[in-house]
Enzyme design. Structure first.
Site, short mmCIF file in Angstrom:
data_model
loop_
_atom_site.label_atom_id
_atom_site.label_comp_id
_atom_site.label_asym_id
_atom_site.label_seq_id
_atom_site.Cartn_x
_atom_site.Cartn_y
_atom_site.Cartn_z
N GLY A 1 14.35 11.92 28.14
CA GLY A 1 13.24 12.77 27.70
C GLY A 1 13.32 14.11 28.42
O GLY A 1 13.42 14.15 29.64
N VAL A 2 13.32 15.18 27.64
CA VAL A 2 13.32 16.52 28.24
C VAL A 2 11.92 17.09 28.02
O VAL A 2 11.53 17.38 26.88
CB VAL A 2 14.38 17.44 27.61
CG1 VAL A 2 14.32 18.82 28.24
CG2 VAL A 2 15.77 16.83 27.78
N GLY B 1 9.07 19.76 28.23
CA GLY B 1 8.80 21.20 28.37
C GLY B 1 9.82 22.05 27.63
O GLY B 1 10.97 21.64 27.41
N GLY C 1 10.34 25.75 28.25
CA GLY C 1 10.16 27.09 28.84
C GLY C 1 11.50 27.77 28.99
O GLY C 1 12.13 28.13 28.00
N SER C 2 11.96 27.93 30.25
CA SER C 2 13.24 28.58 30.49
C SER C 2 14.38 27.56 30.47
O SER C 2 15.34 27.69 29.72
CB SER C 2 13.20 29.29 31.86
OG SER C 2 14.48 29.79 32.20
N ALA D 1 2.01 23.53 35.78
CA ALA D 1 1.71 22.33 34.98
C ALA D 1 2.11 21.07 35.75
O ALA D 1 1.43 20.05 35.69
CB ALA D 1 2.42 22.40 33.64
N LYS E 1 22.23 27.06 38.90
CA LYS E 1 22.15 28.30 39.67
C LYS E 1 22.05 29.49 38.72
O LYS E 1 22.78 30.48 38.86
CB LYS E 1 23.37 28.42 40.57
CG LYS E 1 23.45 27.30 41.59
CD LYS E 1 22.29 27.35 42.56
CE LYS E 1 21.97 26.02 43.19
NZ LYS E 1 20.64 26.04 43.84
N ASP F 1 15.28 28.22 46.96
CA ASP F 1 15.07 28.71 45.59
C ASP F 1 13.86 29.63 45.51
O ASP F 1 13.96 30.75 45.02
CB ASP F 1 14.88 27.51 44.67
CG ASP F 1 14.84 27.92 43.21
OD1 ASP F 1 15.88 28.41 42.73
OD2 ASP F 1 13.78 27.78 42.58
N GLU G 1 14.44 33.79 45.02
CA GLU G 1 13.99 34.59 43.87
C GLU G 1 12.99 35.67 44.31
O GLU G 1 12.89 36.71 43.69
CB GLU G 1 13.42 33.69 42.76
CG GLU G 1 12.12 32.97 43.12
CD GLU G 1 11.88 31.71 42.30
OE1 GLU G 1 12.81 31.23 41.63
OE2 GLU G 1 10.74 31.20 42.33
N GLU H 1 22.39 31.26 46.36
CA GLU H 1 21.04 31.82 46.30
C GLU H 1 21.00 33.28 46.75
O GLU H 1 19.97 33.93 46.64
CB GLU H 1 20.07 31.00 47.15
CG GLU H 1 19.84 29.59 46.67
CD GLU H 1 19.12 29.53 45.33
OE1 GLU H 1 18.45 30.51 44.97
OE2 GLU H 1 19.24 28.51 44.64
#
Lengths: 491, 491
Positions: free
Chosen positions: B46-47, B49, B51-52, B119, B167, B230, B234, B400
């Site tokens: 199951g995936v 969402g 979004g990105s 979420a 990454k 992470d 960012e 990173e």
């Protein structure tokens, strides 16, 4: 906020502000004769620390209590670099008015803890242990309460805890006290809070303290409301926002083709000069009505574009302060200071332009720019609305959003630039201003100024609430309570 | 970091990076035949969402598992606005490949939780309750662990918890997978972490997942190190710092008299073009050696001026992330989003200039500006030094701080500007970039650029550690592991 205040020494007055009432006490040099009664049982007041508030309050107290038997003694860390400065101000070991911090704390009946917030956080346990039972611990803002909350601790049972929080930085507290020697009523207003009263006379100690440092009007608050509004306010329109606002405006004006000196005049000079002075004397509504019709249209359009972007950052700040994350951020920054000392903020081309502009200044020729006014007042109003929404008293809202800005802080930026204003404040304030100014700058440039190109600001019209806003009445009342002199800064 | 990895399906290789070793797994399309063995016992993935990462991973998994019996099913909230997009990508209720989130979670043997961080924070309890005993929960970064730590909670006992963290942003994961169909080895590298293994096959599930989404090389990490590096990365050089750096450089160049288009060319275009491409192919040392002697002197001088100011903000970010304050900040911002939606960051004059410059671009004529390179590399090196100081593995540090920047993110800014890069990332990343970019801009303008006027940078010489830095060897090793194609973006 509806605590009852009773004093055996000072008269309580009930003040009507908008649709609320608040108890206040009026200070003044005529009340100095009541100080022995207010401080009954106190032989010595220890003033701990020599940063922003320390020198001002110690000197004001010493002079106000000169005709009494109460000794004002400064306490410093053994290796503090401030011994010389305190001695130069006349506090010496030979006269029993200067000593080691731990000694002064344990021998004083009232201890004003004016060391830095970071030092309070680091040393609170030993300080609590050094206090005599029944002593009155005084703080000049609520940071320590916020810190204790952030680590799940509280005050010791055996002491009084009070606060007197001048609505201006230390140098202003001193400067206006000195001016008050010739002009009765000059001084920086203060709020007071009674956090813990074990001996029954904590209120008189707090009010006596506020009177003795020269506050003309003393408002009531709680320590929690005080630290939230204080830490928030200095990150908001008092320091952080006003810095971000003038940077963003200056760069926008330059980008639009103004010569640099003119851009500085239309942004910083306009804000710290005629805009601040008009607000101080005539309030926010008075500023608006002083504009021409064309200027009014520009003001309204800018106000509508800037209000929500400013509110967005202000709410983020208030949330961070309320979660005590902002307090942890300050503690963390102080721990990094040995490796990364606080940097210079006014060594950029803009502030070099500013120095040249100030050197040539003709005070009467500084323009009142309606765009600059629109952004600044929109930010003030957003801060006012947020603080009212969060339940702060009108006097606190007016002080932390308007009065402290135009009467106490902006004159410093007007005199010598942004660093002279920000870096005369506490470490907590200086850190907060550095952290949040860039956020206001970016959001204004990203959201507000592009919106100015549009005839209508996305259907939002925050200005519609401006005319009837209750703050105008509150500011008129506060203006009546305003000291009769402006702060006068000299080189 | 010295966990032993054992897999029944994939070969573990030991990689030497600088003076350390790390276990890695090499992916590739040739391993897709091993996926049924890696996913033994799994009937459905199951995936959750869209979004990105959701669209990218769901499509990659579906294609990699096309010849198997394993069903890839997308799960969405009932009122999600993404139903149409998922259907357009071929996930439908009719084919049993699209369904309600709660249903998909409870019926899947492996659940990839790719909904937004906010979420996850809001719904983690019901999600944990919906998972089958023995199911494998997968996350693509460690935010949820950080959130659980911030509220003193932990994972349920009855499930496996693994992470596969590409990454690069979702669109890159998809784009390079597609390119990998014709060129074996194209793809975005990933790290994996085994947080909890109740069934004994969690490692194979994680490695199978990483292979199936197309990662050419799979590194090992822990979920805690992953979320710290992470969320920190960012906010640092990957998004926040690079945004602040190009803004500060562009405005400095304009202030110094450059025409706007030229300033954009020498700042943004230079950084996202030749600087990023040279670093990607030849490493940081290769970038330096590609400069002329005069350019080298400029690079060194700028590097020395920019390193410590960047490090100061980077350490503040790392501290805030470690205290989980940054996670609380994200949750707070998401709660304010209904009132204050995320704002546009590229509607300022600078980015309008940028659009015009890109429209006229001659790729080969973009200059490699040594000042721009000096600031950017100084910030990268400060981030590298900090992450190594905090105990992160070399592969994670390199990814990173360098590889994700030049191979995955900067190409997006090169293609369509800063918002196209930042706003293609997660909400947590978008918020962090908005929060920290202005801080880098201000500190560079306040501390670094004024220092460039001086012949000697205050006795500090961080560049002296550059030549012999172990990162150069690590980057050379990682460069050998680099996919054989660049990311190719088309309109």
């Amino acid at each position: 906020m509806s605590q009852n205040v009773t004093s055996n020494v000072f008269s309580i007055e009930i003040l009507s502000l908008a649709d609320t009432t608040e108890p206040i006490v009026r200070g003044g040099r005529n009340l100095f004769s009541l100080l022995p009664q207010a401080f009954e049982g106190i032989q010595q007041i220890g003033v701990i620390g020599w940063g922003s508030q320390g020198p001002a309050q110690a000197q004001n107290l010493r002079e106000s209590l000169a005709d009494t038997a109460i000794n004002v003694k400064v306490g410093l860390r053994e290796n503090s670099t401030s011994w010389e400065a305190a001695q130069a101000a006349g506090f010496t070991e030979a006269t029993n008015t200067l000593g080691r911090m731990d000694t002064v704390i344990s021998e004083s009946d009232m201890v004003l803890l004016l060391i830095s917030d970071a030092a309070q956080a680091m040393h609170y346990e030993e300080i609590f242990n050094q206090l005599q039972p029944g002593a009155t611990l005084g703080v000049s803002h609520g940071f320590l309460l916020g810190f204790l909350q952030s680590i799940g601790k509280t005050w010791p049972d055996h002491i009084n805890v009070v606060a007197v929080c001048p609505k201006g930085m230390g140098p202003s507290v001193r400067r206006l006290y000195e001016q008050g020697k010739s002009i009765n009523g000059a001084g920086i207003n203060a709020s007071f809070a009674i956090e813990q009263d074990t001996t029954g006379n904590a209120t008189d100690h707090a009010l006596g303290w506020a009177v003795a440092i020269g506050s003309p009007v003393i408002f009531q608050t709680t320590l929690e409301n005080e630290y939230k509004s204080d830490i928030f306010g200095e990150r908001g329109v008092l320091l952080g926002a006003v810095h971000g606002i003038v940077e963003s405006l200056y760069h926008s004006y330059v980008k639009a083709g103004m010569p640099e000196a003119q851009a500085f005049n239309q942004s910083v000079e306009s804000l710290t000069g005629p805009i601040s002075k008009t607000i101080s004397k005539q309030g926010l509504w008075g500023l608006y009505t002083s504009l021409s019709d064309t200027q009014k249209r520009t003001f309204i359009h800018t106000y509508n574009a800037a209000y929500f972007p400013c509110l967005e950052i202000l709410i983020e700040i208030y949330d961070d302060v309320s979660r005590t994350d902002e307090i942890r951020s300050v503690i963390g920054a102080c721990q990094r200071h040995p490796r990364f000392p606080m940097g210079t903020i006014d060594n950029t081309p803009m502030w070099h332009v500013g120095k040249a502009v100030r050197d040539e200044r003709d005070e009467d020729a500084i323009p009142l720019n309606p765009t600059t006014a629109g952004v600044y007042v929109a930010c003030m109003m957003a801060q006012i609305d947020l603080l009212l929404e969060k339940g702060h008293a009108f006097s606190e809202v007016a002080n932390e959003s308007v009065i402290e800005a135009v009467d106490s802080l902006n004159p410093y930026m007007h005199y010598k630039g942004v660093a002279y204003m920000i870096d005369n404040c506490s470490t907590t304030a200086r850190l907060g201003a550095r952290k949040w100014a860039p956020r206001f700058d970016y959001i204004l440039q990203q959201l507000a100024y592009p919106a100015l190109e549009k005839p209508d600001i996305l259907g939002n019209n925050p200005f519609q609430h401006f005319a009837d806003h209750p703050i105008h009445h509150a500011l008129r009342v506060c203006a009546d309570l305003r000291p009769p002199v402006d702060i006068a800064l000299h080189g």
